[in-house]
Design a protein around this motif. Structure first.
Motif, mmCIF file in Angstrom:
data_model
loop_
_atom_site.group_PDB
_atom_site.id
_atom_site.type_symbol
_atom_site.label_atom_id
_atom_site.label_comp_id
_atom_site.label_asym_id
_atom_site.label_seq_id
_atom_site.Cartn_x
_atom_site.Cartn_y
_atom_site.Cartn_z
ATOM 1 N N GLY A 231 0.888 0.902 2.582
ATOM 2 C CA GLY A 231 -0.096 2.249 2.280
ATOM 3 C C GLY A 231 -1.179 1.696 1.423
ATOM 4 O O GLY A 231 -2.229 2.689 1.416
ATOM 5 N N ALA B 16 -1.026 7.230 1.554
ATOM 6 C CA ALA B 16 0.364 7.761 1.462
ATOM 7 C C ALA B 16 0.567 8.264 2.892
ATOM 8 O O ALA B 16 1.777 7.970 3.443
ATOM 9 C CB ALA B 16 0.637 8.982 0.574
ATOM 10 N N ALA C 117 1.570 5.032 5.002
ATOM 11 C CA ALA C 117 2.749 4.696 4.296
ATOM 12 C C ALA C 117 3.816 5.693 5.282
ATOM 13 O O ALA C 117 5.054 4.930 5.735
ATOM 14 C CB ALA C 117 3.143 4.655 3.181
ATOM 15 N N ARG D 42 2.614 8.932 -3.277
ATOM 16 C CA ARG D 42 1.603 8.385 -4.009
ATOM 17 C C ARG D 42 1.969 7.798 -5.204
ATOM 18 O O ARG D 42 1.367 6.619 -5.608
ATOM 19 C CB ARG D 42 0.399 9.550 -4.117
ATOM 20 N N MET E 230 3.629 4.583 -4.544
ATOM 21 C CA MET E 230 2.741 3.404 -4.068
ATOM 22 C C MET E 230 2.278 2.850 -5.476
ATOM 23 O O MET E 230 2.237 1.654 -5.519
ATOM 24 C CB MET E 230 1.702 4.099 -3.548
#
Length: 335
Positions: free
Chosen positions: A214, A278, A281, A310, A313
């Motif tokens: 991501g 995001a 991903a 988010r 990540m």
């Protein structure tokens, strides 16, 4: 941080610096100086402070973050190893209560009062190394070029509505400008790549962050820039708060019990990049995709789940940096 009892509040503008020096919190009339915003003026300020019998090593210089206008001040203070702290303007504004009227002199006194009463929570500031400063300049210029290309391209929307003879010359000029901008944009990208590849620590952390699903090239560069190469945040939660993706509760007494929400005070550029990351991903990382689908099926709001991704990540980015090894997708090894 060392405890300071003497502070210098500085209101920064393009051409001048308004400086108020407080020796104690209750001082009604601080020492005031008006100087030019350049190295010569700042050195004069140092001399004037020393004439008051004050050691510059005992002074905490505090000022708002006003972008490039603080550069002379930061570089000179850092050169002589004097302590300084840059504070977001909104933090000072919300701490002083009701104020009537405004002037640069009064603002410098307000900053000094804020600094002397909040010394316990202030962090010392330092300029990032030159490579990071250059990276920031390049990313800013890249963003300007992208906006200019988008703005010029919007003229194409008039095709089919305006007479062709009116648009013809304008479209030709626009296409020529867009072509030149795209060429410059490519050159900026090449400079960014060269900068990262020529700096060992930058390259190492860039590769580590890019290994996280991501997080692409653009997001990795902005993460490195905003975290000063992952040195100015202690953990991923602080970074999530800065990016505006950390949820905060909303309740009061027994009658107000709202849902947890993210704050509107955020780095919007970084927040938008993390949102795009995001979504990528969720599409391409099986572990994240399964997590997203499971939470949505449980009845969770989709945006809430995307926000959780988010945060995941960011936590993964900090994990690979702290560990010093690229991200490993353990999910594919599961039975």
């Amino acid at each position: 941080m060392k405890k300071f009892t003497i502070v210098a509040g500085i209101d920064v503008s393009k051409l001048k610096l308004d400086v108020s020096i407080l020796v104690e919190a209750g001082q009604k009339h601080p020492h005031y100086f008006l100087i030019e915003n350049n190295r010569k003026g700042i050195l004069k300020l140092f001399g004037a402070i020393e004439k008051l019998g004050i050691s510059l090593k005992e002074v905490l210089f505090c000022f708002e973050h006003t972008g490039i206008y603080t550069m002379h001040l930061c570089s000179t203070l850092q050169e002589f190893d004097y302590a300084y702290s840059m504070v977001p303007a909104i933090e000072i504004k919300r701490s002083v209560g009701l104020i009537r009227g405004k002037s640069d002199k009064a603002d410098s006194r307000t900053i000094a009062l804020y600094a002397i009463t909040h010394t316990h929570k202030l962090n010392l500031t330092a300029l990032p190394e030159r490579a990071l400063m250059k990276l920031k300049l390049l990313l800013v210029e890249k963003q300007k070029h992208k906006k200019a290309i988008l703005s010029l391209s919007s003229t194409d929307e008039q095709i089919g509505f305006m007479p062709k003879e009116l648009l013809k010359d304008i479209l030709v000029v626009n296409q020529q400008s867009i072509k030149k901008l795209k060429k410059s944009l490519k050159a900026i990208d090449e400079m960014i790549t060269e900068l990262v590849n020529s700096h060992g620590e930058l390259k190492e952390k860039f590769d580590l962050v890019c290994s996280v699903p991501g997080i692409g090239r653009e997001t990795a560069l902005y993460l490195i820039m905003y975290t000063k190469n992952f040195t100015c945040f202690d953990n991923w939660r602080q970074m999530a708060c800065y990016a505006g993706i950390a949820p905060f509760g909303y309740s009061s007494g027994s009658s107000i019990k709202g849902r947890s929400k993210v704050s509107m005070i955020a780095n919007r550029k970084l927040k938008s990049l993390l949102t795009l990351g995001a979504l990528a991903a969720i599409r391409h990382d099986k572990q994240i995709k399964d997590y997203y689908q499971r939470k949505v099926e449980e009845g969770k709001n989709k945006m809430l789940v995307i926000n959780a991704v988010r945060c995941k990540m960011i936590s993964r980015a900090f994990a690979v940096i702290n560990r010093g090894n690229p991200f490993i997708d353990t999910f594919k090894f599961a039975a």
